[in-house]
Design a protein around this motif. Structure first.
Motif, mmCIF file in Angstrom:
data_model
loop_
_atom_site.group_PDB
_atom_site.id
_atom_site.type_symbol
_atom_site.label_atom_id
_atom_site.label_comp_id
_atom_site.label_asym_id
_atom_site.label_seq_id
_atom_site.Cartn_x
_atom_site.Cartn_y
_atom_site.Cartn_z
ATOM 1 N N LEU A 1 0.835 -1.204 0.000
ATOM 2 C CA LEU A 1 0.000 0.000 0.000
ATOM 3 C C LEU A 1 0.870 1.255 0.000
ATOM 4 O O LEU A 1 1.680 1.456 0.896
ATOM 5 N N ALA A 2 0.664 2.067 -1.029
ATOM 6 C CA ALA A 2 1.527 3.246 -1.175
ATOM 7 C C ALA A 2 0.761 4.409 -1.791
ATOM 8 O O ALA A 2 1.322 5.235 -2.495
ATOM 9 N N GLY B 1 -1.299 6.613 -0.035
ATOM 10 C CA GLY B 1 -1.615 7.710 0.888
ATOM 11 C C GLY B 1 -0.796 8.957 0.595
ATOM 12 O O GLY B 1 0.259 8.904 -0.032
ATOM 13 N N ARG C 1 1.762 13.987 7.004
ATOM 14 C CA ARG C 1 2.650 14.360 8.116
ATOM 15 C C ARG C 1 4.102 14.534 7.670
ATOM 16 O O ARG C 1 4.932 14.987 8.440
ATOM 17 N N VAL D 1 -0.206 -0.510 -4.715
ATOM 18 C CA VAL D 1 -1.357 0.396 -4.823
ATOM 19 C C VAL D 1 -0.846 1.823 -4.688
ATOM 20 O O VAL D 1 -0.236 2.183 -3.686
ATOM 21 N N GLN E 1 -5.491 3.772 -6.810
ATOM 22 C CA GLN E 1 -6.579 3.951 -5.841
ATOM 23 C C GLN E 1 -6.969 5.420 -5.855
ATOM 24 O O GLN E 1 -6.209 6.276 -5.433
ATOM 25 N N GLY F 1 3.641 0.551 2.559
ATOM 26 C CA GLY F 1 4.813 1.192 1.939
ATOM 27 C C GLY F 1 5.608 2.072 2.881
ATOM 28 O O GLY F 1 6.758 2.409 2.600
ATOM 29 N N VAL G 1 6.403 1.218 5.956
ATOM 30 C CA VAL G 1 7.056 0.370 6.978
ATOM 31 C C VAL G 1 8.208 -0.331 6.248
ATOM 32 O O VAL G 1 8.115 -1.495 5.874
ATOM 33 N N TYR H 1 -0.052 4.208 16.648
ATOM 34 C CA TYR H 1 -0.223 2.863 16.071
ATOM 35 C C TYR H 1 -1.575 2.259 16.473
ATOM 36 O O TYR H 1 -2.140 2.606 17.523
ATOM 37 N N ASN I 1 0.164 -2.756 15.999
ATOM 38 C CA ASN I 1 0.053 -3.299 14.648
ATOM 39 C C ASN I 1 1.118 -2.688 13.747
ATOM 40 O O ASN I 1 1.209 -1.468 13.632
ATOM 41 N N SER I 2 1.887 -3.538 13.083
ATOM 42 C CA SER I 2 2.898 -3.035 12.150
ATOM 43 C C SER I 2 2.276 -2.694 10.806
ATOM 44 O O SER I 2 2.833 -1.941 10.022
ATOM 45 N N THR J 1 -7.450 -2.948 9.094
ATOM 46 C CA THR J 1 -7.328 -3.574 10.419
ATOM 47 C C THR J 1 -8.662 -4.121 10.933
ATOM 48 O O THR J 1 -8.682 -4.990 11.800
HETATM 49 C C1 UD1 Z 1 -1.611 2.195 9.852
HETATM 50 C C2 UD1 Z 1 -2.533 1.187 10.562
HETATM 51 C C3 UD1 Z 1 -2.151 1.088 12.033
HETATM 52 C C4 UD1 Z 1 -0.708 0.675 12.126
HETATM 53 C C5 UD1 Z 1 0.229 1.611 11.343
HETATM 54 C C6 UD1 Z 1 1.601 1.011 11.264
HETATM 55 C C7 UD1 Z 1 -4.722 1.213 9.423
HETATM 56 C C8 UD1 Z 1 -6.105 1.717 9.462
HETATM 57 N N1 UD1 Z 1 -3.921 1.623 10.405
HETATM 58 O O1 UD1 Z 1 -1.783 3.472 10.415
HETATM 59 O O2 UD1 Z 1 -2.985 0.115 12.686
HETATM 60 O O3 UD1 Z 1 -0.308 0.630 13.498
HETATM 61 O O4 UD1 Z 1 -0.261 1.751 9.989
HETATM 62 O O5 UD1 Z 1 2.518 1.883 10.680
HETATM 63 O O6 UD1 Z 1 -4.392 0.473 8.542
HETATM 64 N N2 UD1 Z 1 -2.606 3.942 2.180
HETATM 65 C C9 UD1 Z 1 -3.149 3.711 0.944
HETATM 66 N N3 UD1 Z 1 -4.411 4.150 0.702
HETATM 67 C C10 UD1 Z 1 -5.169 4.771 1.629
HETATM 68 C C11 UD1 Z 1 -4.593 5.007 2.902
HETATM 69 C C12 UD1 Z 1 -3.322 4.580 3.153
HETATM 70 O O7 UD1 Z 1 -2.503 3.131 0.077
HETATM 71 O O8 UD1 Z 1 -6.316 5.123 1.320
HETATM 72 C C13 UD1 Z 1 -1.218 3.494 2.445
HETATM 73 C C14 UD1 Z 1 -0.294 4.645 2.823
HETATM 74 O O9 UD1 Z 1 0.352 5.158 1.664
HETATM 75 C C15 UD1 Z 1 0.710 3.969 3.759
HETATM 76 C C16 UD1 Z 1 -0.069 2.826 4.364
HETATM 77 O O10 UD1 Z 1 -1.217 2.617 3.536
HETATM 78 O O11 UD1 Z 1 1.828 3.463 3.063
HETATM 79 C C17 UD1 Z 1 -0.535 3.123 5.800
HETATM 80 O O12 UD1 Z 1 -1.292 4.322 5.822
HETATM 81 P P1 UD1 Z 1 -1.060 5.424 6.940
HETATM 82 O O13 UD1 Z 1 -2.007 6.540 6.662
HETATM 83 O O14 UD1 Z 1 0.349 5.729 7.115
HETATM 84 O O15 UD1 Z 1 -1.625 4.641 8.223
HETATM 85 P P2 UD1 Z 1 -1.186 4.816 9.731
HETATM 86 O O16 UD1 Z 1 -1.939 5.954 10.317
HETATM 87 O O17 UD1 Z 1 0.273 4.835 9.838
#
Ligand code: UD1
Ligand code: MG
Length: 451
Positions: free
Chosen positions: A9-10, A12, A16, A52, A72, A101, A103, A139, A170-171, A200
């Motif tokens: 997943l990449a 977002g 921040r 993604v 997406q 993406g 982590v 987290y 959760n990682s 999650t």
């Molecule tokens: C997420 C987890 C959290 C975990 C943490 C670990 C969820 C809801 N939460 O939170 O439980 O402890 O990671 O680092 O999953 N992304 C997409 N599409 C979206 C949203 C996000 O591809 O619509 C991707 C982002 O680019 C990113 C990853 O998913 O690489 C995680 O998203 P991020 O917004 O960083 O979630 P956290 O708040 O870190």
């Protein structure tokens, strides 16, 4: 036949981070975060992998042209992101690992172990990679059931103060049957603090449907999330510490490991010694017995056996140093091939050049490789002596065994065994200086008496 797949997943925005660069393209060890994950997937037996993307999609595609992407748009959460990739797995049967993406320091052996935990008999249906930390803020918290299985993941923003006390986090990485994961995701809603579809949430849903969900625990430093530039710097520190330890385990002597910086692809043979404050950019390979002294910066270069570099040397891309060659302080090399036993010990710039075996480059030698428009080559043969403070105006060839007199500006080829000197004839005037001093001092004295 069952396959093994991966979704990263990449998409977002990485709000921040506060930067224009998409989060997953930020560098660790000179390598985009996303590439670290793709490397970790190599060797894990993955037959299909999809990334993604969404925010900054064009930049991500351009940086990783060989990867299969799905778009997406809009980005409605991590659960929605995984569902976006469903089509790419339409004819797929087997286990799927989902990675985030952001982590980036996940190891290949952890990915393999997670996949093993959900494959074969007596396996879990779903396993989620967790870690314990003294700083869980931000987290998702992992709530265990009475049987020790994973009951639910509660996102930080949705957690009660009591749930926020949980230190098992959760990682983001999880593994399970692909069909099951997509099916569970269909049931995920978005009634939460962010109004997003959370990946999650499939944990709780799986439990409700009688599936066995486990936590696969690992160390915090392997799975720290990168959501800000401060966290990026922290991840870089973890990466560097890993590389330093690997190097020392492999027989590389680091006198001050904390001040040596590696790139993702730095390759150093056993028996190499590296002094303090040395920085490796991408593409460096060093052969056994070489010494890199303090304060060197090396990038895109190959150092031969028992060569000696530095202190204070800068080696730029395209440089090859032969065995036993010596490059000393304040010497800059770019696209320079220095053959065995050659030396450039002090204050020199050698660019777009070849220096033959055993040749000695004097202090202050400059290859004038740039005419303001084009770059030109300098070819220096074997056993040549270039006197100090010489300007070599390229294109230029100097034959084997030639000697260049110090202070020369050489603008035409020099044949082998020749002496080339280009400087004004020496004028030696006996007694001139003595008379000069006498005259000056007498004049000064006369002036002082008058005043
Ligand atoms: C997420 C987890 C959290 C975990 C943490 C670990 C969820 C809801 N939460 O939170 O439980 O402890 O990671 O680092 O999953 N992304 C997409 N599409 C979206 C949203 C996000 O591809 O619509 C991707 C982002 O680019 C990113 C990853 O998913 O690489 C995680 O998203 P991020 O917004 O960083 O979630 P956290 O708040 O870190
Ligand atoms: Mg994150």
């Amino acid at each position: 036949m069952r396959e093994t797949g991966a979704i990263i997943l990449a998409a977002g925005m990485g709000t921040r981070m506060n930067t224009a660069l998409p989060k997953v393209l930020h560098l660790i060890g000179g390598h985009p975060m996303l590439r670290h994950l793709l490397d970790a997937l190599q060797g894990a037996g993955i037959s299909r992998q999809v990334v993604v993307i969404g925010w900054g999609a064009e930049a991500v595609k351009a940086a990783l042209p060989e990867v299969q992407f799905v778009l997406q748009e809009p980005q409605l959460g991590t659960g929605h992101a995984v569902l976006t990739a469903r089509q790419a797995f339409a004819d797929f049967e087997g286990e799927l690992v989902v990675l985030y993406g952001d982590v980036p320091l996940l190891r290949q052996r952890t990915v393999s172990a997670m996949l093993a935990a959900v494959s074969g008999e007596a396996s879990a249906d779903l396993t989620v990679l967790g870690f314990r930390t003294s700083a869980p803020s931000g987290y998702g918290r992992m709530k265990l059931g009475a049987d020790g299985g994973l009951e639910r993941i509660i996102e930080d923003r949705d957690a009660t103060p009591q749930e926020q006390e949980i230190d098992l986090c959760n990682s983001g990485a999880m593994a399970g049957d692909a069909g099951m994961i997509f099916e569970l995701l269909e049931a995920v809603g978005n009634t939460n603090a962010k109004g997003e579809y959370y990946l999650t949430d499939i944990v709780g849903l799986a439990g409700e449907r009688g599936k066995r969900v486990t936590v696969f625990e690992t160390q915090e430093d392997e799975v720290m999330g990168v959501n800000s530039l401060a966290e990026l710097a922290a991840a870089e520190a973890v990466f560097q510490s890993r590389r330093r330890n690997e190097a020392m385990d492999n027989g590389v002597t680091l006198s001050d490991p904390g001040s040596v910086y590696f790139a993702h692809d730095t390759r150093i043979a056993a028996g190499v010694t590296i002094g303090p404050n040395v920085v490796f950019g991408p593409g460096v390979k060093i052969e056994a017995g070489a010494r890199i002294e303090a304060f060197c910066h090396l990038e895109g270069c190959h150092i031969g056996k028992n060569a000696n570099i530095g202190p204070f040397a800068r080696l730029r891309p395209g440089t090859r140093i032969g065995a036993t060659a010596k490059i000393g302080n304040f010497v800059e090399l770019k696209k320079a091939v220095i053959h065995q036993g050659a030396k450039a010990n002090h204050l020199a710039y050698i660019g777009d050049a070849e220096v033959g075996e055993g040749t000695n480059i004097g202090a202050g030698t400059i290859t004038c490789n740039y005419d303001g428009v084009d770059k030109h080559r300098t070819e220096i043969g074997k056993g040549v002596l270039i006197g100090s403070n010489t300007a070599l105006i390229a294109p230029l060839k100097i034959g084997d065994g030639a000697i260049i007199g110090a202070g020369s500006t050489i603008s035409a080829d020099v044949e082998g065994d020749a002496l080339a000197v280009e400087r004004a004839e020496l004028r030696l005037m006996k007694g001139w200086a003595g008379k000069f001093w006498q005259r000056k001092r007498a004049a000064k004295k006369a002036k002082e008496t008058k005043d």
